[in-house]
Design a protein around this motif. Structure first.
Motif, short mmCIF file in Angstrom:
data_model
loop_
_atom_site.label_atom_id
_atom_site.label_comp_id
_atom_site.label_asym_id
_atom_site.label_seq_id
_atom_site.Cartn_x
_atom_site.Cartn_y
_atom_site.Cartn_z
N UNK A 130 0.83 -1.21 0.00
CA UNK A 130 0.00 0.00 0.00
C UNK A 130 0.86 1.26 0.00
N UNK A 131 1.84 1.33 0.90
CA UNK A 131 2.67 2.55 0.99
C UNK A 131 4.13 2.20 1.14
N UNK A 132 4.96 2.95 0.45
CA UNK A 132 6.41 2.83 0.60
C UNK A 132 7.01 4.23 0.45
N UNK A 133 7.83 4.63 1.41
CA UNK A 133 8.45 5.93 1.27
C UNK A 133 8.99 6.49 2.56
N UNK A 134 9.45 7.71 2.46
CA UNK A 134 9.94 8.47 3.60
C UNK A 134 9.24 9.82 3.59
N UNK A 135 8.10 9.94 4.28
CA UNK A 135 7.30 11.17 4.18
C UNK A 135 8.02 12.41 4.66
N UNK A 136 8.99 12.24 5.57
CA UNK A 136 9.69 13.41 6.10
C UNK A 136 10.58 14.09 5.06
N UNK A 137 10.86 13.41 3.94
CA UNK A 137 11.64 14.03 2.88
C UNK A 137 10.87 14.06 1.56
N UNK A 138 9.59 13.74 1.61
CA UNK A 138 8.75 13.84 0.42
C UNK A 138 8.91 12.71 -0.58
N UNK A 139 9.39 11.56 -0.13
CA UNK A 139 9.53 10.40 -1.00
C UNK A 139 8.35 9.47 -0.74
N UNK A 160 9.49 22.62 0.32
CA UNK A 160 8.52 21.99 1.22
C UNK A 160 9.14 21.25 2.40
N UNK A 161 10.43 20.91 2.34
CA UNK A 161 10.98 20.02 3.37
C UNK A 161 12.23 20.56 4.07
N UNK A 162 12.56 21.84 3.86
CA UNK A 162 13.74 22.41 4.52
C UNK A 162 13.38 23.42 5.60
N UNK A 205 11.03 23.37 7.89
CA UNK A 205 10.83 22.63 9.15
C UNK A 205 11.22 21.18 8.86
N UNK A 206 12.53 20.86 8.97
CA UNK A 206 13.00 19.52 8.59
C UNK A 206 12.19 18.40 9.25
N UNK A 207 11.81 17.43 8.42
CA UNK A 207 11.00 16.32 8.91
C UNK A 207 9.51 16.52 8.73
N UNK A 208 9.11 17.70 8.23
CA UNK A 208 7.70 18.02 8.04
C UNK A 208 7.47 18.61 6.65
N UNK A 209 6.24 18.46 6.16
CA UNK A 209 5.82 19.14 4.94
C UNK A 209 5.38 20.55 5.32
N UNK A 210 6.02 21.55 4.75
CA UNK A 210 5.76 22.95 5.05
C UNK A 210 4.68 23.47 4.11
N UNK A 211 3.53 23.88 4.65
CA UNK A 211 2.40 24.27 3.80
C UNK A 211 2.47 25.70 3.32
N UNK A 212 3.23 26.56 4.04
CA UNK A 212 3.27 27.97 3.69
C UNK A 212 2.14 28.77 4.32
N UNK A 213 1.26 28.12 5.08
CA UNK A 213 0.16 28.81 5.76
C UNK A 213 0.44 28.91 7.25
N UNK A 214 -0.05 29.98 7.84
CA UNK A 214 -0.03 30.12 9.27
C UNK A 214 -1.31 29.58 9.88
N UNK A 215 -1.25 29.19 11.16
CA UNK A 215 -2.43 28.62 11.80
C UNK A 215 -2.24 28.58 13.31
N UNK A 216 -3.33 28.28 14.02
CA UNK A 216 -3.24 27.92 15.43
C UNK A 216 -4.30 26.87 15.70
#
Length: 665
Positions: A58-67, A501-503, A505-516
């Motif tokens: 079903x899934x194969x990859x490394x989401x923290x680097x976008x693979x 997208x991945x630099x 906040x290393x380890x996360x997908x950066x959306x470019x949006x602010x939030x709380x």
């Protein structure tokens, strides 16, 4: 009636009893499984589809680097699942697409059988003229019924479609054609817009010329004859009139669906970037298919008899996912409208809802705010009683608009799903699940299945670890998981994909949006934190607009920021420095600048305000401090802190710019 508890609006008991998910506890159980055991969760859902060959993983990859890879080894076809599979389930005579042209009499109904026939004929016409699997083909089409047909035809034969918003200029179209290396295009002779006949092919021809000048030859342009008695020039060796091509005897109603690998490209969708050129988000076949199907089913609580009306343009991701693919994968009836909501009268959307007995209505806060300004009689003259669910998309909806929408359109009985997502996501990421929990006006609510959002504090240095913000503390919205619909890369720009997208906040997908996030776990989106402005739900990169302004010989420097607009959500405010030798008046130059942006990018990118300044607020390294310009443009001058001013090379320029700020009319 919906029930209100403080700021939380709960669905009625009647709605809950028929909903797919009927409690927050049930939602949380499903969400937890989707995060902790995605193979089981998504694998179970994927069994709803037709596969030529089943997946091995079903899934194969490394989401923290976008693979990311989904349904590894599987072979399927999204067009087959949109059409053939629905017919096999007994929906052949069900209406799949309701098309309403701008002229009231131009109304067409296509069953699933009809749609499959048209798609196969278009696919065979494309194949006859050399289109093959893997080719990138640009669709420069307005909101006419042929657009989803050609999209599905491309998907059927494995061609990668790139839909370019019909409001973009020839230059913007050419940029996107060059970026993806497309050598084939589908366009139209013209279309209706507010009573006017728009010549679309003129822009297409100019874009082809610009591509040729840049070294890309466009081999074929296929032309849909939308307008009758609307003559446009044809280039004999390049242009093909599809209306004539489809009449040929050798164009069959049958076209076998290409067996596509799960990770084969489906489409490239260009979205504005903060660093200039548009970004080509690449979506692949199986993951996008499974995710759009699932979001449509649960977020809109779709039922077999629903009539779904999404008002987005298919030139943007919302139209892809929730006019075409999401509804058809669920066997739904989807409504498509050609023109604007206020032509010929401000009740056009209410008229369409009444005419087609729409049950689910999905639109943008910009549309809601614009229609709020019209006399309430435009709503009252129509029967909206068939509506059972309302949706919002494109930007955060302000509470005033939310309440108006709920009361006047939904008659205080329809739940509202305020959906947050972006082009890169493929489908909705955060939303209310309408039968499971309530809505808070202005909040996107809770994450969809497979999505794990976090609000992180901004990092000030490269080696600083990620720190999650406290409850109600504003920060950067990031994603800590992979979901099937996530884009795989930026086409032709893997490094830009990583860096964008991945630099941050290393380890996360950066959306470019602010939030709380509030105490109930609800997410509140506060807007873009990069140089992208959201106008009427459309993301525009400010660098691209600045480049257009700087092409004017009288401009030596330009900075564009967003500012709040009561209808559009945001508008563009341009600060420009004139060449000292310019002899033209500021008013003449202002008009010329707007014309340049309109020509180079399109009407949607024209700045609402253009202010001439002597100097920009720059730090000692010479970089423009844009957050100061945003504060001035937004009339938040009191929020410009000493720490902002102290870093400037010329602090006095802030007062000078602020004193000459262009106010609201």
């Amino acid at each position: 009636m919906t029930e209100k508890r403080d700021d939380l609006y709960l669905p009625s008991r009647e709605f809950v009893e028929q909903a797919h998910i009927q409690s927050r506890a049930e939602y949380e159980r499903m969400w937890k499984q989707s995060i902790e055991d995605p193979d089981t969760f998504w694998g179970y859902i994927a069994k709803d589809f037709h596969w030529f060959k089943p997946w091995t993983q079903v899934y194969r990859g490394e989401p923290e680097i976008g693979d990311n890879e989904w349904f590894v080894g599987g072979k399927t076809n999204i067009c087959y699942n949109c059409l053939d599979a629905q017919i096999e389930k007994g929906r052949g005579d069900k209406v799949a697409l309701l098309f309403q042209g701008e002229p009231e009499a131009d109304c067409k109904r296509f069953t699933y059988n009809d749609l499959l026939k048209h798609v196969c004929r278009f696919a065979n016409a494309l194949k006859k003229n050399g289109v093959k699997k893997g080719d990138r083909i640009v669709l420069y089409l307005p909101m006419i019924w042929q657009l989803p047909v050609v999209m599905l035809a491309c998907a059927r034969i494995g061609a990668v479609h790139t839909v370019v918003f019909g409001g973009f200029s020839a230059e913007a179209l050419a940029d996107r054609m060059l970026a993806c290396g497309a050598k084939k295009m589908v366009t139209t002779n013209g279309y209706w817009r507010s009573g006017q006949k728009i010549n679309a092919k003129a822009n297409a021809d100019k874009a082809c010329m610009l591509c040729a000048n840049a070294g890309l030859t466009i081999d074929d342009v296929f032309v849909v004859d939308r307008m009758v008695d609307f003559e446009v020039p044809y280039i004999t060796y390049r242009d093909t009139a599809l209306s004539k091509e489809l009449m040929l005897d050798e164009i069959s109603d049958y076209c076998p669906a290409e067996k596509m690998d799960a990770e084969d490209p489906l489409f490239i969708m260009y979205t504005s970037g903060s660093t200039g050129s548009p970004k080509g988000t690449l979506h692949t076949t199986a993951g996008y298919m499974v995710y759009t199907y699932t979001t449509f089913k649960y977020i809109f609580d779709y039922k077999e008899d629903d009539i779904f009306f999404c008002t987005a343009d298919i030139g943007w991701i919302t139209g892809h996912s929730y006019i075409v693919y999401g509804p058809l994968l669920n066997g739904a009836t989807t409504v498509m409208y050609e023109s604007v909501p206020t032509y010929p009268e401000p009740d056009r959307f209410w008229h369409i809802i009444d005419k087609f007995k729409v049950t689910i209505f999905y639109t943008a806060p910009t549309v809601i705010r614009a229609l709020m300004n019209q006399d309430i009689q435009w709503i009252e003259k129509h029967d909206l009683s068939t509506l059972r669910l309302l949706g919002s998309v494109g930007e955060p909806i302000n509470p005033e608009a939310w309440h108006w929408y709920s009361h006047y359109v939904g008659h205080d009985r329809c739940p509202i799903v305020d959906t947050w997502w972006q082009t890169e996501a493929g489908g909705v990421l955060i939303s209310t699940i309408p039968g499971a929990f309530g809505s808070k006006p202005g909040s996107a609510a809770l994450p969809f299945f497979g999505v794990k959002p976090v609000v992180l504090r901004s990092r000030t240095s490269g080696d600083e670890p990620a720190v999650e913000a406290d409850v109600n503390e504003k920060g950067e919205l990031c994603l800590a998981s992979a979901w099937p619909g996530i884009m795989r890369t930026l086409y032709g720009e893997p490094e830009r994909h990583q860096n964008g997208y991945y630099t941050q906040q290393p380890g996360y997908f950066f959306t470019g949006d602010g939030a709380y996030k509030d105490v109930d776990g609800y997410f509140w989106i506060t807007g873009r934190i990069d140089d992208v402005v959201n106008i009427s739900g459309h993301r525009l990169g400010t660098v691209e607009i600045e480049d257009a302004l700087l092409s004017h010989p009288a401009i030596v420097e330009a900075a564009v920021v967003g500012y709040p607009h009561k209808v559009k959500g945001e508008d563009l405010y341009a600060f420009v420095i004139l060449d000292k030798n310019s002899k033209e008046s500021e008013e003449d130059i202002r008009k010329e600048l707007k014309a340049v942006v309109r020509s180079d990018i399109g009407p949607i990118a024209v700045p609402g305000k253009i202010q001439f300044v002597r100097e920009m607020p720059k730090n000692r390294s010479g970089k423009v401090v844009r957050r100061i310009l945003r504060k001035i443009a937004s009339n938040e001058i009191d929020e410009i802190s000493d720490s902002m001013i102290n870093i400037l090379a010329e602090p006095g320029v802030v007062d000078e710019i602020a004193q000459n700020r262009i106010g609201d009319k």
